[in-house]
Design a protein around this motif. Structure first.
Motif, PDB file in Angstrom:
ATOM      1  N   GLU A  69       0.822  -1.207   0.000  1.00  5.07           N
ATOM      2  CA  GLU A  69       0.000   0.000   0.000  1.00  5.07           C
ATOM      3  C   GLU A  69       0.858   1.259   0.000  1.00  5.07           C
ATOM      4  O   GLU A  69       0.540   2.226  -0.696  1.00  5.07           O
ATOM      5  CB  GLU A  69      -0.947  -0.014   1.198  1.00  5.07           C
ATOM      6  CG  GLU A  69      -2.032  -1.053   1.043  1.00  5.07           C
ATOM      7  CD  GLU A  69      -3.009  -1.062   2.193  1.00  5.07           C
ATOM      8  OE1 GLU A  69      -3.074  -0.072   2.945  1.00  5.07           O
ATOM      9  OE2 GLU A  69      -3.722  -2.064   2.330  1.00  5.07           O
ATOM     10  N   LEU A  70       1.937   1.270   0.774  1.00  5.33           N
ATOM     11  CA  LEU A  70       2.829   2.432   0.779  1.00  5.33           C
ATOM     12  C   LEU A  70       3.461   2.643  -0.584  1.00  5.33           C
ATOM     13  O   LEU A  70       3.588   3.777  -1.055  1.00  5.33           O
ATOM     14  CB  LEU A  70       3.912   2.280   1.844  1.00  5.33           C
ATOM     15  CG  LEU A  70       3.448   2.488   3.281  1.00  5.33           C
ATOM     16  CD1 LEU A  70       4.567   2.117   4.247  1.00  5.33           C
ATOM     17  CD2 LEU A  70       2.999   3.914   3.510  1.00  5.33           C
ATOM     18  N   ASP A  71       3.851   1.559  -1.240  1.00 10.32           N
ATOM     19  CA  ASP A  71       4.416   1.678  -2.588  1.00 10.32           C
ATOM     20  C   ASP A  71       3.402   2.293  -3.552  1.00 10.32           C
ATOM     21  O   ASP A  71       3.750   3.152  -4.367  1.00 10.32           O
ATOM     22  CB  ASP A  71       4.860   0.309  -3.110  1.00 10.32           C
ATOM     23  CG  ASP A  71       6.128  -0.201  -2.447  1.00 10.32           C
ATOM     24  OD1 ASP A  71       6.843   0.616  -1.815  1.00 10.32           O
ATOM     25  OD2 ASP A  71       6.396  -1.407  -2.557  1.00 10.32           O
ATOM     26  N   GLU A  72       2.145   1.877  -3.450  1.00 10.41           N
ATOM     27  CA  GLU A  72       1.100   2.434  -4.319  1.00 10.41           C
ATOM     28  C   GLU A  72       0.884   3.918  -4.030  1.00 10.41           C
ATOM     29  O   GLU A  72       0.769   4.725  -4.949  1.00 10.41           O
ATOM     30  CB  GLU A  72      -0.204   1.662  -4.132  1.00 10.41           C
ATOM     31  CG  GLU A  72      -1.338   2.165  -4.989  1.00 10.41           C
ATOM     32  CD  GLU A  72      -1.060   2.074  -6.477  1.00 10.41           C
ATOM     33  OE1 GLU A  72      -1.602   2.915  -7.222  1.00 10.41           O
ATOM     34  OE2 GLU A  72      -0.293   1.187  -6.908  1.00 10.41           O
ATOM     35  N   ILE A  73       0.847   4.287  -2.764  1.00  8.00           N
ATOM     36  CA  ILE A  73       0.692   5.700  -2.391  1.00  8.00           C
ATOM     37  C   ILE A  73       1.856   6.519  -2.937  1.00  8.00           C
ATOM     38  O   ILE A  73       1.667   7.620  -3.479  1.00  8.00           O
ATOM     39  CB  ILE A  73       0.576   5.846  -0.856  1.00  8.00           C
ATOM     40  CG1 ILE A  73      -0.759   5.269  -0.386  1.00  8.00           C
ATOM     41  CG2 ILE A  73       0.736   7.305  -0.416  1.00  8.00           C
ATOM     42  CD1 ILE A  73      -0.845   5.070   1.120  1.00  8.00           C
ATOM     43  N   ARG A  74       3.063   5.996  -2.841  1.00 10.79           N
ATOM     44  CA  ARG A  74       4.242   6.715  -3.343  1.00 10.79           C
ATOM     45  C   ARG A  74       4.189   6.860  -4.861  1.00 10.79           C
ATOM     46  O   ARG A  74       4.541   7.902  -5.405  1.00 10.79           O
ATOM     47  CB  ARG A  74       5.513   5.986  -2.913  1.00 10.79           C
ATOM     48  CG  ARG A  74       5.787   6.124  -1.435  1.00 10.79           C
ATOM     49  CD  ARG A  74       7.024   5.358  -1.009  1.00 10.79           C
ATOM     50  NE  ARG A  74       7.240   5.518   0.410  1.00 10.79           N
ATOM     51  CZ  ARG A  74       7.478   4.517   1.249  1.00 10.79           C
ATOM     52  NH1 ARG A  74       7.553   3.271   0.804  1.00 10.79           N
ATOM     53  NH2 ARG A  74       7.660   4.743   2.527  1.00 10.79           N
ATOM     54  N   ARG A  75       3.721   5.811  -5.573  1.00  9.69           N
ATOM     55  CA  ARG A  75       3.593   5.897  -7.029  1.00  9.69           C
ATOM     56  C   ARG A  75       2.581   6.969  -7.417  1.00  9.69           C
ATOM     57  O   ARG A  75       2.827   7.768  -8.322  1.00  9.69           O
ATOM     58  CB  ARG A  75       3.181   4.538  -7.611  1.00  9.69           C
ATOM     59  CG  ARG A  75       4.336   3.584  -7.836  1.00  9.69           C
ATOM     60  CD  ARG A  75       3.910   2.388  -8.686  1.00  9.69           C
ATOM     61  NE  ARG A  75       2.945   1.542  -8.007  1.00  9.69           N
ATOM     62  CZ  ARG A  75       3.258   0.589  -7.123  1.00  9.69           C
ATOM     63  NH1 ARG A  75       4.515   0.367  -6.819  1.00  9.69           N
ATOM     64  NH2 ARG A  75       2.330  -0.144  -6.561  1.00  9.69           N
ATOM     65  N   GLU A  76       1.446   6.997  -6.718  1.00 10.45           N
ATOM     66  CA  GLU A  76       0.425   8.003  -7.008  1.00 10.45           C
ATOM     67  C   GLU A  76       0.959   9.407  -6.733  1.00 10.45           C
ATOM     68  O   GLU A  76       0.721  10.334  -7.517  1.00 10.45           O
ATOM     69  CB  GLU A  76      -0.826   7.747  -6.161  1.00 10.45           C
ATOM     70  CG  GLU A  76      -1.587   6.516  -6.580  1.00 10.45           C
ATOM     71  CD  GLU A  76      -2.711   6.166  -5.614  1.00 10.45           C
ATOM     72  OE1 GLU A  76      -2.960   6.910  -4.647  1.00 10.45           O
ATOM     73  OE2 GLU A  76      -3.356   5.126  -5.840  1.00 10.45           O
ATOM     74  N   ARG A  77       1.676   9.574  -5.628  1.00 13.95           N
ATOM     75  CA  ARG A  77       2.236  10.883  -5.286  1.00 13.95           C
ATOM     76  C   ARG A  77       3.254  11.318  -6.334  1.00 13.95           C
ATOM     77  O   ARG A  77       3.250  12.459  -6.794  1.00 13.95           O
ATOM     78  CB  ARG A  77       2.891  10.827  -3.902  1.00 13.95           C
ATOM     79  CG  ARG A  77       3.422  12.178  -3.441  1.00 13.95           C
ATOM     80  CD  ARG A  77       4.134  12.070  -2.129  1.00 13.95           C
ATOM     81  NE  ARG A  77       5.267  11.181  -2.297  1.00 13.95           N
ATOM     82  CZ  ARG A  77       5.893  10.548  -1.314  1.00 13.95           C
ATOM     83  NH1 ARG A  77       5.484  10.684  -0.080  1.00 13.95           N
ATOM     84  NH2 ARG A  77       6.918   9.765  -1.542  1.00 13.95           N
ATOM     85  N   SER A  78       4.114  10.390  -6.747  1.00 16.52           N
ATOM     86  CA  SER A  78       5.110  10.709  -7.775  1.00 16.52           C
ATOM     87  C   SER A  78       4.441  11.102  -9.079  1.00 16.52           C
ATOM     88  O   SER A  78       4.871  12.042  -9.755  1.00 16.52           O
ATOM     89  CB  SER A  78       6.031   9.511  -8.006  1.00 16.52           C
ATOM     90  OG  SER A  78       6.828   9.278  -6.867  1.00 16.52           O
ATOM     91  N   ALA A  79       3.380  10.395  -9.438  1.00 22.11           N
ATOM     92  CA  ALA A  79       2.665  10.706 -10.672  1.00 22.11           C
ATOM     93  C   ALA A  79       2.057  12.104 -10.597  1.00 22.11           C
ATOM     94  O   ALA A  79       2.090  12.852 -11.584  1.00 22.11           O
ATOM     95  CB  ALA A  79       1.584   9.665 -10.945  1.00 22.11           C
ATOM     96  N   ARG A  80       1.530  12.485  -9.444  1.00 24.68           N
ATOM     97  CA  ARG A  80       0.962  13.830  -9.282  1.00 24.68           C
ATOM     98  C   ARG A  80       2.038  14.883  -9.428  1.00 24.68           C
ATOM     99  O   ARG A  80       1.846  15.891 -10.085  1.00 24.68           O
ATOM    100  CB  ARG A  80       0.281  13.966  -7.914  1.00 24.68           C
ATOM    101  CG  ARG A  80      -1.096  13.392  -7.857  1.00 24.68           C
ATOM    102  CD  ARG A  80      -1.872  13.897  -6.644  1.00 24.68           C
ATOM    103  NE  ARG A  80      -1.131  13.897  -5.412  1.00 24.68           N
ATOM    104  CZ  ARG A  80      -1.058  12.896  -4.530  1.00 24.68           C
ATOM    105  NH1 ARG A  80      -1.728  11.790  -4.776  1.00 24.68           N
ATOM    106  NH2 ARG A  80      -0.373  13.002  -3.417  1.00 24.68           N
TER     107      ARG A  80
END
Length: 85
Positions: A69-80
């Motif tokens: 879940e943390l990896d997914e949150i980090r990917r979404e944040r990076s994409a933003r």
């Protein structure tokens, strides 16, 4: 303080614990007290975590899920952030 007694301990278990105590420079009684104290502390910690989980709405991640879940949150944040450039 109270005294605890454990019956029917296999000799091999007693010897393994005595060797561990000697390696740590402790008595067998000291080692056993440390082990029991550590387990009691862990039980209290688990109770605190369980209360926190219930207060947070019941979320309970299985081992490894938090990392995913943390990896997914980090990917979404990076994409933003990449989209802001």
């Amino acid at each position: 303080m109270v005294a605890l007694q454990i019956r029917d301990v296999p000799e091999s278990v007693r010897e393994a614990l005595a060797a561990q105590a000697r390696a740590r420079g402790m008595s067998l009684q000291g080692l056993l007290l440390e082990l029991v104290t550590t387990e009691a502390r862990r039980a209290r910690n688990l109770a605190v975590l369980d209360r926190a989980r219930r207060r947070a709405g019941g979320y309970d991640a299985r081992p490894g899920e938090a990392v995913t879940e943390l990896d997914e949150i980090r990917r979404e944040r990076s994409a933003r952030f990449e989209g802001d450039e």
